[in-house]
Design a protein around this motif. Structure first.
Motif, PDB file in Angstrom:
ATOM      1  N   GLU A 139      10.350  19.550   7.169  1.00  0.00           N
ATOM      2  CA  GLU A 139      10.121  18.941   8.479  1.00  0.00           C
ATOM      3  C   GLU A 139       9.322  17.654   8.321  1.00  0.00           C
ATOM      4  O   GLU A 139       8.222  17.665   7.784  1.00  0.00           O
ATOM      5  CB  GLU A 139       9.364  19.908   9.395  1.00  0.00           C
ATOM      6  N   SER A 140       9.893  16.558   8.817  1.00  0.00           N
ATOM      7  CA  SER A 140       9.226  15.267   8.708  1.00  0.00           C
ATOM      8  C   SER A 140       8.158  15.110   9.784  1.00  0.00           C
ATOM      9  O   SER A 140       8.361  15.464  10.940  1.00  0.00           O
ATOM     10  CB  SER A 140      10.253  14.145   8.840  1.00  0.00           C
ATOM     11  N   SER A 141       7.010  14.622   9.375  1.00  0.00           N
ATOM     12  CA  SER A 141       5.916  14.391  10.332  1.00  0.00           C
ATOM     13  C   SER A 141       5.328  12.994  10.180  1.00  0.00           C
ATOM     14  O   SER A 141       4.562  12.542  11.034  1.00  0.00           O
ATOM     15  CB  SER A 141       4.806  15.431  10.133  1.00  0.00           C
ATOM     16  N   ALA A 142       5.681  12.309   9.108  1.00  0.00           N
ATOM     17  CA  ALA A 142       5.056  11.021   8.801  1.00  0.00           C
ATOM     18  C   ALA A 142       5.341   9.966   9.865  1.00  0.00           C
ATOM     19  O   ALA A 142       4.442   9.224  10.268  1.00  0.00           O
ATOM     20  CB  ALA A 142       5.523  10.526   7.431  1.00  0.00           C
ATOM     21  N   GLN A 143       6.575   9.890  10.321  1.00  0.00           N
ATOM     22  CA  GLN A 143       6.919   8.837  11.275  1.00  0.00           C
ATOM     23  C   GLN A 143       6.173   9.006  12.593  1.00  0.00           C
ATOM     24  O   GLN A 143       5.682   8.028  13.157  1.00  0.00           O
ATOM     25  CB  GLN A 143       8.429   8.822  11.516  1.00  0.00           C
ATOM     26  N   SER A 144       6.072  10.223  13.081  1.00  0.00           N
ATOM     27  CA  SER A 144       5.322  10.448  14.325  1.00  0.00           C
ATOM     28  C   SER A 144       3.832  10.197  14.111  1.00  0.00           C
ATOM     29  O   SER A 144       3.137   9.708  15.002  1.00  0.00           O
ATOM     30  CB  SER A 144       5.551  11.874  14.828  1.00  0.00           C
TER      31      SER A 144
ATOM     32  N   LEU B 171       0.866  -1.176   0.000  1.00  0.00           N
ATOM     33  CA  LEU B 171       0.000   0.000   0.000  1.00  0.00           C
ATOM     34  C   LEU B 171       0.905   1.229   0.000  1.00  0.00           C
ATOM     35  O   LEU B 171       1.899   1.280   0.727  1.00  0.00           O
ATOM     36  CB  LEU B 171      -0.903   0.021   1.232  1.00  0.00           C
ATOM     37  N   ILE B 172       0.550   2.198  -0.820  1.00  0.00           N
ATOM     38  CA  ILE B 172       1.320   3.446  -0.908  1.00  0.00           C
ATOM     39  C   ILE B 172       0.490   4.560  -0.292  1.00  0.00           C
ATOM     40  O   ILE B 172      -0.687   4.735  -0.652  1.00  0.00           O
ATOM     41  CB  ILE B 172       1.621   3.813  -2.376  1.00  0.00           C
ATOM     42  N   ILE B 173       1.078   5.317   0.618  1.00  0.00           N
ATOM     43  CA  ILE B 173       0.349   6.442   1.212  1.00  0.00           C
ATOM     44  C   ILE B 173       1.200   7.713   1.184  1.00  0.00           C
ATOM     45  O   ILE B 173       2.439   7.650   1.186  1.00  0.00           O
ATOM     46  CB  ILE B 173      -0.103   6.155   2.660  1.00  0.00           C
ATOM     47  N   LEU B 174       0.518   8.840   1.148  1.00  0.00           N
ATOM     48  CA  LEU B 174       1.151  10.151   1.264  1.00  0.00           C
ATOM     49  C   LEU B 174       0.702  10.768   2.580  1.00  0.00           C
ATOM     50  O   LEU B 174      -0.500  10.869   2.847  1.00  0.00           O
ATOM     51  CB  LEU B 174       0.737  11.052   0.097  1.00  0.00           C
ATOM     52  N   ALA B 175       1.647  11.150   3.412  1.00  0.00           N
ATOM     53  CA  ALA B 175       1.339  11.811   4.681  1.00  0.00           C
ATOM     54  C   ALA B 175       1.458  13.315   4.477  1.00  0.00           C
ATOM     55  O   ALA B 175       2.476  13.814   3.987  1.00  0.00           O
ATOM     56  CB  ALA B 175       2.299  11.339   5.758  1.00  0.00           C
ATOM     57  N   ASN B 176       0.410  14.037   4.861  1.00  0.00           N
ATOM     58  CA  ASN B 176       0.378  15.476   4.620  1.00  0.00           C
ATOM     59  C   ASN B 176      -0.361  16.186   5.742  1.00  0.00           C
ATOM     60  O   ASN B 176      -1.588  16.154   5.825  1.00  0.00           O
ATOM     61  CB  ASN B 176      -0.309  15.760   3.277  1.00  0.00           C
ATOM     62  N   GLU B 177       0.392  16.814   6.652  1.00  0.00           N
ATOM     63  CA  GLU B 177      -0.169  17.618   7.731  1.00  0.00           C
ATOM     64  C   GLU B 177      -1.231  16.857   8.528  1.00  0.00           C
ATOM     65  O   GLU B 177      -2.339  17.358   8.757  1.00  0.00           O
ATOM     66  CB  GLU B 177      -0.757  18.916   7.172  1.00  0.00           C
ATOM     67  N   GLY B 178      -0.928  15.647   8.917  1.00  0.00           N
ATOM     68  CA  GLY B 178      -1.847  14.872   9.740  1.00  0.00           C
ATOM     69  C   GLY B 178      -2.856  14.063   8.962  1.00  0.00           C
ATOM     70  O   GLY B 178      -3.592  13.260   9.545  1.00  0.00           O
ATOM     71  N   ASN B 179      -2.914  14.252   7.655  1.00  0.00           N
ATOM     72  CA  ASN B 179      -3.844  13.498   6.809  1.00  0.00           C
ATOM     73  C   ASN B 179      -3.091  12.425   6.033  1.00  0.00           C
ATOM     74  O   ASN B 179      -1.897  12.554   5.749  1.00  0.00           O
ATOM     75  CB  ASN B 179      -4.551  14.430   5.828  1.00  0.00           C
ATOM     76  N   ILE B 180      -3.827  11.375   5.669  1.00  0.00           N
ATOM     77  CA  ILE B 180      -3.230  10.279   4.904  1.00  0.00           C
ATOM     78  C   ILE B 180      -4.055  10.041   3.641  1.00  0.00           C
ATOM     79  O   ILE B 180      -5.284   9.943   3.693  1.00  0.00           O
ATOM     80  CB  ILE B 180      -3.193   8.972   5.728  1.00  0.00           C
TER      81      ILE B 180
END
Length: 322
Positions: A269-274, A201-210
């Motif tokens: 700034e990375s946010s995806a891992q958190s 599955l491929i996802i894009l993380a963007n400002e708290g949204n997936i």
């Protein structure tokens, strides 16, 4: 006697006519040769390019080139083609040399600086999807061509773009060699992916949204060309992907979860891992097996479709399968 004189006089006249004719023929031949050389050395070779937004006449091997697509920029960099101007905001790290003052800043990806571009007198402007709305205005300044990759037909579209670049800049053999290497690496990756029997599955993380992406989508090359089975064939195909929840990811339970962090690409700034560090995601197979893969957004989000970026994309997926 008179008869002999008449014959001699007639012969003299004929020799004059023959000499005159010979002189005229040489002059005509000389003029034709000069014109042919002038046409060969004096005229500029042009091309007519049909692309998604229209038909454009350009000069071959143009100087003063402005590039808005980072995948095309990385390809020209690989081929050793000089570029005059680029949008200097959010340049991928591997192309950071184009942030230097010796390259002109021509605006942003979505807002070209028309006045600046006009002052630079470019011979060619290359754009892709983010600048599509500016095509008409840019075309008034200089020949403008659209070279975005068709993600629904990624590999053929990519090869067509690269081949066209080779023709434009007289780098046909170099492009052919690079494409051959990329095709071989993709073939090997596909064999490896098929043999693994794993889904993804491929996802894009963007400002708290997936957002999820499937076959035929912006990042669908992972399924369509690299050979990893999609965990969900019904994902909506759109530029921005299909909004999904953590519960959706748990329900689909992919063997591999490929993550593209938009924040890391655009804001630094990375946010995806958190964002994905939660009890729901920890239950999926990809998490248990250590197969949550954070892809480099410089290649996947900012560029893509380039000789460098596609090669690096292949390497990232191949490494994740080891």
């Amino acid at each position: 006697m008179k008869k002999n004189l008449s014959i001699l006089f007639l012969a003299f006249l004929l020799s004059l006519v023959a000499a005159a004719c010979g002189t005229n023929n040489n002059a005509t031949s000389g003029t034709e040769t000069a014109s042919a050389e002038e046409k060969t050395t004096g005229n500029t070779e042009t091309m007519t390019i049909e692309h998604q937004l229209g038909k454009t006449d350009i000069t071959k091997s143009p100087k003063n080139v402005i590039v808005f697509d980072f995948g095309i920029l990385d390809s020209l960099d690989k081929l050793g083609v000089n570029v005059l101007g680029v949008p200097q905001a959010n340049i991928p790290h591997y192309l950071s040399k184009y942030e230097d003052v010796k390259y002109e800043n021509v605006g942003s990806l979505k807002e070209p600086d028309f006045e600046k571009i006009h002052s630079l007198e470019p011979e060619l402007i290359i754009i892709s999807g983010r600048q599509a709305e500016a095509y008409e205005e840019l075309s008034k300044i200089a020949p403008t061509i659209f070279m975005g990759v068709d993600t629904t037909d990624y590999l053929p579209s990519y090869k067509e773009n690269m081949t066209l670049l080779g023709e434009i800049f007289s780098k046909e053999s170099e492009v052919a060699e690079e494409l051959s290497q990329v095709e071989e690496s993709i073939k090997a990756l596909k064999t490896k992916a098929n043999a693994s029997g794993k889904n993804a599955l491929i996802i894009l993380a963007n400002e708290g949204n997936i957002s999820a992406y499937g076959p035929g989508s912006r990042f669908g090359i992972i399924h369509d060309e690299f050979g990893l089975t999609p965990v969900d064939n019904g994902i909506e195909v759109s530029t921005h992907g299909q909004n999904v929840s953590f519960e959706y990811i748990l329900e689909k339970n992919p063997d591999y979860l490929f993550v593209i962090d938009r924040g890391a690409a655009v804001e630094g700034e990375s946010s995806a891992q958190s964002l994905l560090d939660n009890d729901i995601i920890k239950q999926i197979n990809a998490s248990k097996d250590g197969n949550i893969v954070y892809l480099d957004p410089n290649y996947w989000y900012l560029s893509g479709g380039g000789l460098i970026s596609v090669s690096e994309m292949v390497k990232e997926i191949e490494t994740s399968l080891e």
